[in-house]
Design a protein around this motif. Sequence first.
Motif, PDB file in Angstrom:
ATOM      1  N   LYS A 112       0.930  -1.116  -0.209  1.00  0.00           N
ATOM      2  CA  LYS A 112      -0.073  -0.066   0.000  1.00  0.00           C
ATOM      3  C   LYS A 112       0.882   1.418  -0.020  1.00  0.00           C
ATOM      4  CE  LYS A 112      -3.602  -0.251   2.585  1.00  0.00           C
ATOM      5  NZ  LYS A 112      -4.586  -0.277   3.659  1.00  0.00           N
ATOM      6  N   ARG A 113       1.884   1.127   0.715  1.00  0.00           N
ATOM      7  CA  ARG A 113       2.825   2.354   0.891  1.00  0.00           C
ATOM      8  C   ARG A 113       3.405   2.697  -0.755  1.00  0.00           C
ATOM      9  NH1 ARG A 113       6.090   4.327   5.016  1.00  0.00           N
ATOM     10  NH2 ARG A 113       7.864   5.427   4.212  1.00  0.00           N
ATOM     11  N   TYR A 114       3.463   1.707  -1.530  1.00  0.00           N
ATOM     12  CA  TYR A 114       4.143   2.184  -3.098  1.00  0.00           C
ATOM     13  C   TYR A 114       2.994   3.070  -3.624  1.00  0.00           C
ATOM     14  CZ  TYR A 114       6.005   1.576  -7.578  1.00  0.00           C
ATOM     15  OH  TYR A 114       6.673   1.460  -8.809  1.00  0.00           O
ATOM     16  N   VAL A 115       1.712   2.547  -3.214  1.00  0.00           N
ATOM     17  CA  VAL A 115       0.601   3.647  -4.072  1.00  0.00           C
ATOM     18  C   VAL A 115       0.501   5.009  -3.310  1.00  0.00           C
ATOM     19  CG1 VAL A 115      -1.731   3.688  -4.578  1.00  0.00           C
ATOM     20  CG2 VAL A 115      -0.544   1.429  -4.626  1.00  0.00           C
ATOM     21  N   GLN A 116       0.737   4.842  -1.970  1.00  0.00           N
ATOM     22  CA  GLN A 116       0.444   5.967  -1.291  1.00  0.00           C
ATOM     23  C   GLN A 116       1.474   7.107  -1.699  1.00  0.00           C
ATOM     24  OE1 GLN A 116       0.276   4.011   2.516  1.00  0.00           O
ATOM     25  NE2 GLN A 116      -1.915   4.513   2.677  1.00  0.00           N
ATOM     26  N   GLU A 117       2.708   6.670  -1.907  1.00  0.00           N
ATOM     27  CA  GLU A 117       3.757   7.600  -2.190  1.00  0.00           C
ATOM     28  C   GLU A 117       3.404   8.585  -3.282  1.00  0.00           C
ATOM     29  OE1 GLU A 117       7.284   5.118  -2.766  1.00  0.00           O
ATOM     30  OE2 GLU A 117       7.613   5.102  -0.655  1.00  0.00           O
ATOM     31  N   TRP A 118       2.424   8.200  -4.230  1.00  0.00           N
ATOM     32  CA  TRP A 118       2.063   9.019  -5.504  1.00  0.00           C
ATOM     33  C   TRP A 118       0.948  10.000  -4.732  1.00  0.00           C
ATOM     34  CZ3 TRP A 118       4.005   9.081 -10.342  1.00  0.00           C
ATOM     35  CH2 TRP A 118       4.995   8.047 -10.631  1.00  0.00           C
ATOM     36  N   LEU A 119       0.403   9.695  -3.791  1.00  0.00           N
ATOM     37  CA  LEU A 119      -0.625  10.682  -3.411  1.00  0.00           C
ATOM     38  C   LEU A 119      -0.552  12.089  -3.467  1.00  0.00           C
ATOM     39  CD1 LEU A 119      -2.595   8.614  -0.757  1.00  0.00           C
ATOM     40  CD2 LEU A 119      -3.483   9.134  -3.038  1.00  0.00           C
ATOM     41  N   PRO A 120       0.712  12.762  -2.830  1.00  0.00           N
ATOM     42  CA  PRO A 120       0.846  14.032  -2.799  1.00  0.00           C
ATOM     43  C   PRO A 120       0.983  14.437  -4.323  1.00  0.00           C
ATOM     44  CG  PRO A 120       2.250  12.937  -1.290  1.00  0.00           C
ATOM     45  CD  PRO A 120       1.526  12.068  -2.030  1.00  0.00           C
ATOM     46  N   ILE A 121       1.509  13.992  -5.141  1.00  0.00           N
ATOM     47  CA  ILE A 121       1.780  14.114  -6.643  1.00  0.00           C
ATOM     48  C   ILE A 121       0.480  14.277  -7.302  1.00  0.00           C
ATOM     49  CG2 ILE A 121       2.891  13.362  -8.817  1.00  0.00           C
ATOM     50  CD1 ILE A 121       4.895  12.115  -7.132  1.00  0.00           C
ATOM     51  N   VAL A 122      -0.488  13.213  -7.255  1.00  0.00           N
ATOM     52  CA  VAL A 122      -1.687  13.314  -7.884  1.00  0.00           C
ATOM     53  C   VAL A 122      -2.520  14.261  -7.215  1.00  0.00           C
ATOM     54  CG1 VAL A 122      -1.383  10.882  -8.790  1.00  0.00           C
ATOM     55  CG2 VAL A 122      -2.612  11.274  -6.677  1.00  0.00           C
ATOM     56  N   ALA A 123      -2.544  14.524  -5.907  1.00  0.00           N
ATOM     57  CA  ALA A 123      -3.310  15.490  -5.509  1.00  0.00           C
ATOM     58  C   ALA A 123      -3.175  16.881  -6.003  1.00  0.00           C
ATOM     59  CB  ALA A 123      -3.226  15.515  -3.739  1.00  0.00           C
ATOM     60  N   ALA A 124      -1.706  16.982  -6.144  1.00  0.00           N
ATOM     61  CA  ALA A 124      -1.221  18.491  -6.724  1.00  0.00           C
ATOM     62  C   ALA A 124      -1.707  18.737  -8.327  1.00  0.00           C
ATOM     63  CB  ALA A 124       0.479  18.609  -6.443  1.00  0.00           C
ATOM     64  N   ALA A 125      -1.658  17.593  -8.854  1.00  0.00           N
ATOM     65  CA  ALA A 125      -2.257  17.666 -10.222  1.00  0.00           C
ATOM     66  C   ALA A 125      -3.917  17.964  -9.940  1.00  0.00           C
ATOM     67  CB  ALA A 125      -1.958  16.407 -11.021  1.00  0.00           C
ATOM     68  N   GLN A 126      -4.617  17.206  -9.248  1.00  0.00           N
ATOM     69  CA  GLN A 126      -5.959  17.310  -9.304  1.00  0.00           C
ATOM     70  C   GLN A 126      -6.174  18.971  -8.954  1.00  0.00           C
ATOM     71  OE1 GLN A 126      -8.277  15.716 -10.106  1.00  0.00           O
ATOM     72  NE2 GLN A 126     -10.037  16.589  -9.365  1.00  0.00           N
ATOM     73  N   LEU A 127      -5.294  19.618  -7.832  1.00  0.00           N
ATOM     74  CA  LEU A 127      -5.473  20.798  -7.664  1.00  0.00           C
ATOM     75  C   LEU A 127      -5.811  21.927  -8.878  1.00  0.00           C
ATOM     76  CD1 LEU A 127      -5.819  22.395  -4.852  1.00  0.00           C
ATOM     77  CD2 LEU A 127      -3.335  22.777  -4.999  1.00  0.00           C
ATOM     78  N   THR A 128      -5.119  21.347  -9.921  1.00  0.00           N
ATOM     79  CA  THR A 128      -5.126  22.356 -11.143  1.00  0.00           C
ATOM     80  C   THR A 128      -6.449  22.339 -11.827  1.00  0.00           C
ATOM     81  OG1 THR A 128      -4.787  20.505 -12.732  1.00  0.00           O
ATOM     82  CG2 THR A 128      -2.789  21.767 -11.923  1.00  0.00           C
ATOM     83  N   LYS A 129      -7.665  21.539 -11.235  1.00  0.00           N
ATOM     84  CA  LYS A 129      -8.940  21.543 -11.575  1.00  0.00           C
ATOM     85  C   LYS A 129      -9.754  22.906 -11.134  1.00  0.00           C
ATOM     86  CE  LYS A 129      -8.186  17.564 -13.908  1.00  0.00           C
ATOM     87  NZ  LYS A 129      -8.051  17.586 -15.031  1.00  0.00           N
TER      88      LYS A 129
END
Length: 248
Positions: free
Chosen positions: A212-229
């Motif tokens: 699960k940690r391997y997926v969670q490491e992407w969360l800050p990155i994809v959250a920042a990308a979603q913020l552009t919406k």
Amino acid sequence: MELTNLIATGKSSKVYRCGDQAVKVFNPNVSKVDVLLEALNTARVEETGLALPGITQVTMIEGQWAIVMNYVEGETLASLMEKDPANMDKYINQMVDIQLKIQTKKSPLLNKLKDKLKNQILSLSEINDIVKYELLTRLDGMPTHDKVCHGDFEPRNIIVGADECYPLDWIHATQGNASADVARTYLLLALHDIDTANKYMDIFCEKTNTKKRYVQEWLPIVAAAQLTKNKPEEKELLTKWINVVEYE
């Protein structure tokens, strides 16, 4: 072409059924570039052999861009989940299986996921340069893969037919790391219901033997990308994920 049978309404388009075809008519504010990109991505993914409504035409209807595709009989997975919450585990398992099937495919002409994420992070004005640097450093250090990633994989974008499931809306499709796409799906689910998101993460990681940690490491990155919406109702949760550096 008479557009009288409205079958779906989204944030940026309306979909009509015309016989054996579905016509996706985009709102006037949607750019030609985005319409053509969606059509191009869909055509490229279609070549991988995945089941999806094939595009037959890109046109203009009364001054608005439209994509004409084969009509697929069925119901969205989101609708099934809403009507039958007692079987949520079954639907999430089905969703994960579809996503895993997508991730077995490769499409070398799709844009690269890391490039897209980098550009999104650089465009943000809501976060300072230090946070951007930390996010970009994290992104650069993540493993680079070349699997097909949907980019907007959620229950509303899956049609469940009698014998097949059809993922829709490929405008955000890229090639990259599957866990990044899983992290984005988790985030999209969490914005509506954290329990469903956690169940999805658990099922995906169990099916794939992924930590699960391997997926969670992407969360800050994809959250920042979603913020552009630029959706105010999402900002608090997205900012929380962006500010997370380590996960237990």
